[in-house]
Design an enzyme around this catalytic site. Sequence first.
Site, PDB file in Angstrom:
ATOM      1  N   ARG A 166       0.853  -1.188   0.000  1.00 14.99           N
ATOM      2  CA  ARG A 166       0.000   0.000   0.000  1.00 14.99           C
ATOM      3  C   ARG A 166       0.888   1.237   0.000  1.00 14.99           C
ATOM      4  O   ARG A 166       1.900   1.292   0.710  1.00 14.99           O
ATOM      5  CB  ARG A 166      -0.877  -0.001   1.263  1.00 14.99           C
ATOM      6  CG  ARG A 166      -1.900   1.112   1.261  1.00 14.99           C
ATOM      7  CD  ARG A 166      -2.741   1.110   2.530  1.00 14.99           C
ATOM      8  NE  ARG A 166      -2.158   1.967   3.551  1.00 14.99           N
ATOM      9  CZ  ARG A 166      -2.853   2.455   4.593  1.00 14.99           C
ATOM     10  NH1 ARG A 166      -4.122   2.155   4.752  1.00 14.99           N
ATOM     11  NH2 ARG A 166      -2.264   3.220   5.489  1.00 14.99           N
ATOM     12  N   TYR A 178      -3.153  11.303   6.278  1.00 13.89           N
ATOM     13  CA  TYR A 178      -3.444   9.947   6.735  1.00 13.89           C
ATOM     14  C   TYR A 178      -2.450   8.935   6.153  1.00 13.89           C
ATOM     15  O   TYR A 178      -2.166   8.956   4.955  1.00 13.89           O
ATOM     16  CB  TYR A 178      -4.872   9.538   6.313  1.00 13.89           C
ATOM     17  CG  TYR A 178      -5.055   8.057   6.368  1.00 13.89           C
ATOM     18  CD1 TYR A 178      -5.278   7.433   7.591  1.00 13.89           C
ATOM     19  CD2 TYR A 178      -4.899   7.270   5.234  1.00 13.89           C
ATOM     20  CE1 TYR A 178      -5.380   6.069   7.671  1.00 13.89           C
ATOM     21  CE2 TYR A 178      -5.001   5.904   5.303  1.00 13.89           C
ATOM     22  CZ  TYR A 178      -5.230   5.306   6.525  1.00 13.89           C
ATOM     23  OH  TYR A 178      -5.305   3.946   6.605  1.00 13.89           O
ATOM     24  N   ASP A 235      -5.244   3.857  -0.102  1.00 14.23           N
ATOM     25  CA  ASP A 235      -6.408   4.065   0.764  1.00 14.23           C
ATOM     26  C   ASP A 235      -6.825   5.537   0.710  1.00 14.23           C
ATOM     27  O   ASP A 235      -6.065   6.416   1.114  1.00 14.23           O
ATOM     28  CB  ASP A 235      -6.030   3.658   2.199  1.00 14.23           C
ATOM     29  CG  ASP A 235      -7.224   3.580   3.126  1.00 14.23           C
ATOM     30  OD1 ASP A 235      -8.306   4.085   2.769  1.00 14.23           O
ATOM     31  OD2 ASP A 235      -7.071   2.997   4.227  1.00 14.23           O
ATOM     32  N   HIS A 237      -9.371   6.677   2.370  1.00 13.05           N
ATOM     33  CA  HIS A 237      -9.881   6.959   3.726  1.00 13.05           C
ATOM     34  C   HIS A 237     -11.133   7.832   3.744  1.00 13.05           C
ATOM     35  O   HIS A 237     -11.219   8.802   4.508  1.00 13.05           O
ATOM     36  CB  HIS A 237      -8.773   7.543   4.602  1.00 13.05           C
ATOM     37  CG  HIS A 237      -8.716   6.885   5.956  1.00 13.05           C
ATOM     38  ND1 HIS A 237      -9.081   7.510   7.111  1.00 13.05           N
ATOM     39  CD2 HIS A 237      -8.355   5.632   6.310  1.00 13.05           C
ATOM     40  CE1 HIS A 237      -8.949   6.678   8.124  1.00 13.05           C
ATOM     41  NE2 HIS A 237      -8.505   5.527   7.670  1.00 13.05           N
ATOM     42  N   GLU A 261      -8.974   1.942  -1.993  1.00 15.15           N
ATOM     43  CA  GLU A 261      -9.811   1.636  -0.823  1.00 15.15           C
ATOM     44  C   GLU A 261     -10.573   2.861  -0.333  1.00 15.15           C
ATOM     45  O   GLU A 261     -10.042   3.975  -0.351  1.00 15.15           O
ATOM     46  CB  GLU A 261      -8.887   1.116   0.288  1.00 15.15           C
ATOM     47  CG  GLU A 261      -9.623   0.799   1.576  1.00 15.15           C
ATOM     48  CD  GLU A 261      -8.675   0.467   2.717  1.00 15.15           C
ATOM     49  OE1 GLU A 261      -7.480   0.228   2.469  1.00 15.15           O
ATOM     50  OE2 GLU A 261      -9.145   0.472   3.862  1.00 15.15           O
ATOM     51  N   GLU A 287     -14.070  -1.447   5.972  1.00 13.99           N
ATOM     52  CA  GLU A 287     -13.444  -1.580   7.294  1.00 13.99           C
ATOM     53  C   GLU A 287     -14.293  -0.980   8.414  1.00 13.99           C
ATOM     54  O   GLU A 287     -14.142  -1.376   9.560  1.00 13.99           O
ATOM     55  CB  GLU A 287     -12.030  -0.986   7.309  1.00 13.99           C
ATOM     56  CG  GLU A 287     -11.983   0.523   7.204  1.00 13.99           C
ATOM     57  CD  GLU A 287     -10.577   1.087   7.245  1.00 13.99           C
ATOM     58  OE1 GLU A 287      -9.680   0.506   6.619  1.00 13.99           O
ATOM     59  OE2 GLU A 287     -10.379   2.118   7.908  1.00 13.99           O
ATOM     60  N   ARG A 308     -13.802  -5.398   2.854  1.00 17.93           N
ATOM     61  CA  ARG A 308     -12.728  -5.058   3.790  1.00 17.93           C
ATOM     62  C   ARG A 308     -13.086  -5.286   5.257  1.00 17.93           C
ATOM     63  O   ARG A 308     -12.369  -4.831   6.163  1.00 17.93           O
ATOM     64  CB  ARG A 308     -12.375  -3.579   3.599  1.00 17.93           C
ATOM     65  CG  ARG A 308     -11.588  -3.303   2.354  1.00 17.93           C
ATOM     66  CD  ARG A 308     -10.126  -3.640   2.533  1.00 17.93           C
ATOM     67  NE  ARG A 308      -9.439  -2.689   3.379  1.00 17.93           N
ATOM     68  CZ  ARG A 308      -8.476  -3.012   4.235  1.00 17.93           C
ATOM     69  NH1 ARG A 308      -8.103  -4.257   4.401  1.00 17.93           N
ATOM     70  NH2 ARG A 308      -7.863  -2.079   4.940  1.00 17.93           N
ATOM     71  N   GLU A 364      -4.486  -7.619   4.745  1.00 16.02           N
ATOM     72  CA  GLU A 364      -3.664  -6.490   5.219  1.00 16.02           C
ATOM     73  C   GLU A 364      -2.826  -6.956   6.408  1.00 16.02           C
ATOM     74  O   GLU A 364      -3.322  -7.649   7.298  1.00 16.02           O
ATOM     75  CB  GLU A 364      -4.588  -5.340   5.658  1.00 16.02           C
ATOM     76  CG  GLU A 364      -3.833  -4.117   6.141  1.00 16.02           C
ATOM     77  CD  GLU A 364      -4.778  -2.982   6.554  1.00 16.02           C
ATOM     78  OE1 GLU A 364      -5.953  -3.254   6.867  1.00 16.02           O
ATOM     79  OE2 GLU A 364      -4.328  -1.828   6.573  1.00 16.02           O
ATOM     80  N   TRP A 427     -12.963  11.737   8.064  1.00 15.94           N
ATOM     81  CA  TRP A 427     -11.627  11.234   8.384  1.00 15.94           C
ATOM     82  C   TRP A 427     -11.544   9.807   7.950  1.00 15.94           C
ATOM     83  O   TRP A 427     -10.744   9.191   7.514  1.00 15.94           O
ATOM     84  CB  TRP A 427     -11.323  11.341   9.884  1.00 15.94           C
ATOM     85  CG  TRP A 427      -9.913  10.979  10.128  1.00 15.94           C
ATOM     86  CD1 TRP A 427      -8.807  11.778   9.932  1.00 15.94           C
ATOM     87  CD2 TRP A 427      -9.394   9.707  10.545  1.00 15.94           C
ATOM     88  NE1 TRP A 427      -7.658  11.079  10.189  1.00 15.94           N
ATOM     89  CE2 TRP A 427      -7.981   9.807  10.565  1.00 15.94           C
ATOM     90  CE3 TRP A 427      -9.972   8.490  10.886  1.00 15.94           C
ATOM     91  CZ2 TRP A 427      -7.156   8.738  10.928  1.00 15.94           C
ATOM     92  CZ3 TRP A 427      -9.167   7.428  11.244  1.00 15.94           C
ATOM     93  CH2 TRP A 427      -7.757   7.554  11.269  1.00 15.94           C
TER      94      TRP A 427
END
Length: 427
Positions: A166, A178, A235, A237, A261, A287, A308, A364, A427
Amino acid sequence: MSSADQTGSTTTPTSSAGGTAIARAEVLVTSPDRNFVTLRLTTADGVVGLGDATLNGRELSVVSYLQDHVVPLLIGRDAHRIEDTWQFLYRSAYWRRGPVTMAAIAAVDVALWDIKAKLAGMPLYQLLGGASRNGLLAYGHASGRDLPELFDSIRKHREQGFRAIRVQTSVPGIDSVYGVAAQPSTGGRYDYEPAQRTALPAEEDWDTRAYLRHIPTVFEAVRSEFGPELPLLHDGHHRMTPIQAARLGKDLEPYDLFWLEDCTPAENQEALRLVRQHTTTPLAIGEVFNTVWDYQTLVREQLIDYVRGAVTHTGGITALRRIFDFAAQYQIKSGIHGPTDISPVGMAAALHLDLAIHNFGIQEYMQHGARTDETFRSTFTFVDGFLHPGDEPGLGVLYDDDVAARYPYQQAYLPFNRLKDGTVHDW
Ligand code: GCO
Ligand code: MG
């Protein structure tokens, strides 16, 4: 002071279940490198099962949910009745879903699978159908404040054996981004930890236009330095709108990502239709999700390529397995969440499930610190870029109370974002 002392524990005599009745349920909190919440169940015959209940930044809410509302229901129940216990905890509460509830149910579910596998004398993956592959492709986290630092981090990960990486970088014009480690990893271990041990959450800044301009240039540079083979992930995010995500996916197509992601905050599942219409960059989401319902449109309309969800946040092995089976009908694969805020117990559960399911995609693997590995002694291995859960009966994780007692809970918050004008952003 041990965390079991902090949160208390409950012991009652056995019931009609005999030796497999749950006789003791302890909610353990420790903070070796970060906070972890663990449920430990012990049967009347003394068989121990562990479950991860860690919810980053909201740890004590799950402790309370377990301690105040779930532990009293477990005592005397037959540890063998995993499905019934799952359904009972999910349906009897009346209030459904949510990260706190589902992390608590996950901890019970995984601890019961651990017990059942130990009683069977088999590694847990055998009870899930046995191994569908020899090892689990894992991706690591490379990051850098600039390209030289990023290249260095990618090289270190490759030296450690990672075959998929990643990539996160700083963005000119944004102070802290991030996924970028504050300092280059010294021991080779990725050391980015978003949760900070502070009384209040740290404030970060964000500018989506600057990010969208910069990221394709980073992937162009990485591809020309490392060639076309290396699987690369990124990612987002949850920070983009659908049309912004569509643009990024399109701009990244020449660099052949393994996945992009969390391109949008995906509570609005229909929004992914727009992203999908515009780009062939594979998408991974989930996630922060905690039930199959969060994936209903995403899976049925094939709007994503990877699920995820974490075992820890999705109601355990029983529930995540069903999500994967649903996804499999649509050629969607797994990509289980595995940051450091999933404890080694949650990680081991993920690896057993990964090994057994047919539609495994990637795992991951962020690697815990030495103090965490000392607290949770696990048998899983990482060799040549592939993870394996090991062949000990059960999950293959031991919780060391003495080590855990050295690291009491510390308040920790995830950071949050504001745009340049002060508006709170995703976030
Ligand atoms: C990831 C995640 C994490 C989360 C963290 C929040 O892809 O690994 O985005 O880094 O931010 O797990 O608790
Ligand atoms: Mg993520």
